[in-house]
Scaffold this motif. Structure first.
Motif, PDB file in Angstrom:
ATOM      1  N   HIS A  13      28.825 -14.037  41.700  1.00  0.00           N
ATOM      2  CA  HIS A  13      28.882 -15.418  41.236  1.00  0.00           C
ATOM      3  C   HIS A  13      29.195 -16.282  42.446  1.00  0.00           C
ATOM      4  O   HIS A  13      30.160 -16.028  43.176  1.00  0.00           O
ATOM      5  N   THR A  54      23.743 -11.988  38.240  1.00  0.00           N
ATOM      6  CA  THR A  54      23.840 -12.933  39.348  1.00  0.00           C
ATOM      7  C   THR A  54      23.871 -14.368  38.824  1.00  0.00           C
ATOM      8  O   THR A  54      23.062 -14.742  37.972  1.00  0.00           O
ATOM      9  N   ARG A  55      24.797 -15.174  39.354  1.00  0.00           N
ATOM     10  CA  ARG A  55      24.859 -16.591  38.998  1.00  0.00           C
ATOM     11  C   ARG A  55      25.137 -17.401  40.258  1.00  0.00           C
ATOM     12  O   ARG A  55      26.134 -17.162  40.947  1.00  0.00           O
ATOM     13  N   LYS A 105      19.578 -17.521  36.581  1.00  0.00           N
ATOM     14  CA  LYS A 105      20.499 -17.110  37.654  1.00  0.00           C
ATOM     15  C   LYS A 105      20.947 -18.295  38.492  1.00  0.00           C
ATOM     16  O   LYS A 105      21.987 -18.227  39.142  1.00  0.00           O
ATOM     17  N   HIS A 145      32.158 -20.347  34.873  1.00  0.00           N
ATOM     18  CA  HIS A 145      31.442 -19.274  35.566  1.00  0.00           C
ATOM     19  C   HIS A 145      32.315 -18.551  36.591  1.00  0.00           C
ATOM     20  O   HIS A 145      31.839 -17.692  37.320  1.00  0.00           O
ATOM     21  N   TYR A 157      34.555 -16.694  41.362  1.00  0.00           N
ATOM     22  CA  TYR A 157      33.428 -16.717  42.288  1.00  0.00           C
ATOM     23  C   TYR A 157      33.679 -15.804  43.483  1.00  0.00           C
ATOM     24  O   TYR A 157      34.750 -15.826  44.080  1.00  0.00           O
TER      25      TYR A 157
END
Length: 227
Positions: free
Chosen positions: A81, A109-110, A140, A155, A158
């Motif tokens: 992320h 995956t972001r 993504k 999200h 990270y």
């Protein structure tokens, strides 16, 4: 940074940065070669200098984007992320995704770009779709409108965070959203004063190490009303 160059086209610009040691790795060169700056910088896309993209905003010089990718490349893994604060026209956000996808495909995956200028948010959607609509369609890569100083908690955590404007002090909210083992790079310092590109590494126990990388000059990290 004293080195400056103009490429005949995107591939030429990247090749010159590779030859001069600005880009240190083949993987970064590949991600930047695949992401043609003409989609994201309407003026002088292949000049190694900041360029206006409208609304009082500039896109950073190509060598600064190359450095960002190099600093974060160990965290840019399939399934990671990634948060790009001040994503502007969407260029570096696209480079992050392409770098990761070169390493492997992972549905988890972001890559999140956050930008507070609504006009630039709309423009970044147009730019990304002109480049390759599959990036947004895949889910993504996500562009969010908002105050990047607050991050995008939904999200988090990270593995990598990049900030494209100067924070007056260490951005605590972003550090809180950094995963253990993650890395944050951000210019730190007052507007018009002494600023340093600063790297924060969070170890497996959550302890943070701060490293100054280089002197820089960035616009301040603010909200839409410059507060």
């Amino acid at each position: 940074m004293a080195w400056r160059s103009v490429g005949a086209d995107n591939a030429d610009l990247i090749r010159k940065m590779r030859d001069y040691g600005i880009i240190a790795s083949d993987s970064v060169a590949q991600a930047m070669t695949k992401t043609d700056r003409r989609h994201y910088s309407p003026r002088n896309p292949y000049m190694d200098a900041p360029q206006t993209i409208g609304y009082g905003v500039t896109i950073s010089a190509p060598h600064m984007h190359a450095f960002a990718l190099e600093y974060l490349r160990d965290q840019l893994r399939p399934g990671a992320h990634v948060l790009d604060v001040g994503s502007g026209s969407g260029y570096l956000t696209a480079c992050f995704l392409r770098y990761i996808e070169e390493k492997g495909d992972d549905v988890n995956t972001r890559v999140i770009g956050i930008e507070h200028q609504p006009e630039l948010v709309a423009q970044s959607f147009q730019n990304l779709n002109a480049d390759d609509p599959k990036m947004l369609d895949s889910g993504k890569l996500i562009i969010v409108e908002g105050d990047g100083r607050k991050g995008v908690p939904e999200h988090a955590p990270y593995d990598a965070i990049h900030v494209g404007a100067a924070a007056a002090i260490t951005p605590k909210a972003l550090l809180e959203q950094l995963a253990n083992g993650g890395r944050l790079i951000v210019p730190v310092g007052p507007e018009g004063g002494e600023q340093y590109m600063t790297q924060y590494d969070k170890d497996s126990e959550g302890k943070v190490k701060e490293t100054r990388l280089m002197g820089v000059m960035y616009v301040p990290l603010t909200d839409l009303h410059r507060s």
